[in-house]
Design a protein around this motif. Structure first.
Motif, PDB file in Angstrom:
ATOM      1  N   ILE A  93      19.399 -27.631  16.009  1.00 27.49           N
ATOM      2  CA  ILE A  93      20.300 -27.173  16.380  1.00 27.49           C
ATOM      3  C   ILE A  93      20.109 -27.153  17.927  1.00 27.49           C
ATOM      4  O   ILE A  93      19.109 -26.466  18.461  1.00 27.49           O
ATOM      5  N   LEU A  94      20.781 -28.158  18.710  1.00 29.38           N
ATOM      6  CA  LEU A  94      20.229 -28.301  20.240  1.00 29.38           C
ATOM      7  C   LEU A  94      21.190 -27.383  21.039  1.00 29.38           C
ATOM      8  O   LEU A  94      20.720 -26.795  22.009  1.00 29.38           O
ATOM      9  N   GLN A  95      22.466 -27.167  20.797  1.00 27.86           N
ATOM     10  CA  GLN A  95      23.344 -26.369  21.341  1.00 27.86           C
ATOM     11  C   GLN A  95      24.478 -25.666  20.534  1.00 27.86           C
ATOM     12  O   GLN A  95      24.938 -26.405  19.773  1.00 27.86           O
ATOM     13  N   PHE A 136      31.197 -25.227  17.985  1.00 32.07           N
ATOM     14  CA  PHE A 136      30.744 -26.407  17.387  1.00 32.07           C
ATOM     15  C   PHE A 136      29.065 -26.368  17.922  1.00 32.07           C
ATOM     16  O   PHE A 136      28.702 -26.047  18.767  1.00 32.07           O
ATOM     17  N   LEU A 137      28.336 -27.208  16.868  1.00 26.59           N
ATOM     18  CA  LEU A 137      26.846 -27.304  17.045  1.00 26.59           C
ATOM     19  C   LEU A 137      26.746 -28.825  17.615  1.00 26.59           C
ATOM     20  O   LEU A 137      27.026 -29.609  16.715  1.00 26.59           O
ATOM     21  N   ASN A 138      25.836 -28.627  18.452  1.00 24.20           N
ATOM     22  CA  ASN A 138      25.396 -30.161  18.855  1.00 24.20           C
ATOM     23  C   ASN A 138      24.014 -30.311  18.212  1.00 24.20           C
ATOM     24  O   ASN A 138      23.035 -29.390  18.445  1.00 24.20           O
ATOM     25  N   GLU A 157      18.250 -20.549  20.273  1.00 27.63           N
ATOM     26  CA  GLU A 157      17.150 -20.566  21.416  1.00 27.63           C
ATOM     27  C   GLU A 157      16.066 -19.913  21.101  1.00 27.63           C
ATOM     28  O   GLU A 157      15.015 -20.689  21.500  1.00 27.63           O
ATOM     29  N   ASP A 158      16.231 -18.670  20.634  1.00 26.14           N
ATOM     30  CA  ASP A 158      14.916 -17.874  20.301  1.00 26.14           C
ATOM     31  C   ASP A 158      13.953 -18.743  19.175  1.00 26.14           C
ATOM     32  O   ASP A 158      12.731 -18.918  19.414  1.00 26.14           O
ATOM     33  N   ARG A 159      14.704 -19.405  18.327  1.00 25.35           N
ATOM     34  CA  ARG A 159      14.110 -19.911  17.253  1.00 25.35           C
ATOM     35  C   ARG A 159      13.434 -21.202  17.505  1.00 25.35           C
ATOM     36  O   ARG A 159      12.334 -21.526  17.224  1.00 25.35           O
ATOM     37  N   SER A 160      14.306 -21.993  18.616  1.00 23.41           N
ATOM     38  CA  SER A 160      13.845 -23.212  18.935  1.00 23.41           C
ATOM     39  C   SER A 160      12.630 -23.173  19.990  1.00 23.41           C
ATOM     40  O   SER A 160      11.522 -23.819  19.991  1.00 23.41           O
TER      41      SER A 160
END
Length: 147
Positions: free
Chosen positions: A91-93, A104-106, A139-142
């Motif tokens: 998941i980028l965004q 929507f997930l980018n 964001e936290d997980r990435s």
């Protein structure tokens, strides 16, 4: 963003789900009642009425099953007729732009995945809060996955 929620967490359009399931039950009951009260119908015709009511309920139940489940290892997106498991790194965004019918997930493979489990239809403020929470979790997980 304040503190992140404890995982696992499930996001789903609660009000929309309640409306769809209530309407499905009401439609089934009304159609079945009408079928049983119409004496001129044959048993086969009555059965077809009941089957039609059950079919309509099943369609509304499928629409109501949408959800997003976030856990330590990733996200499971359940849409109307599909289920997809994603690792956090994929998941980028997380996007919910004005006018979007749902999130929507980018994704890292260059595609975009609709997430019907977070939709601003009936409960816009709730959908925005859920989208922000999912974005913060992603964001936290990435960041945790970086070397």
């Amino acid at each position: 963003m304040s503190e992140l929620p404890a995982l696992p967490v499930t996001f789903r359009p609660g009000r929309t789900r309640a409306v769809l399931l209530t309407a499905g039950i009401a439609i089934f009951v009304v159609i079945t009642t009408v079928a049983l009260l119409l004496e001129q119908l044959t048993p086969g015709e009555k059965l077809s009425f009941v089957f039609t009511g059950a079919l309509l309920f099943a369609v509304l139940a499928m629409l109501a099953r949408v959800k997003v489940v976030a856990d330590e290892s990733g996200v499971t997106v359940v849409n109307i007729a599909s289920r997809r498991r994603l690792a956090w790194a994929e998941i980028l965004q997380v996007n919910l732009r004005p006018g979007d019918p749902w999130v929507f997930l980018n994704l890292s493979d260059g595609t975009s995945l609709p997430v019907l489990g977070i939709q601003p239809g009936i409960a816009k403020a709730r959908a925005i809060a859920d989208a922000r929470t999912l974005r913060a979790l992603a964001e936290d997980r990435s960041l945790r996955d970086l070397p």
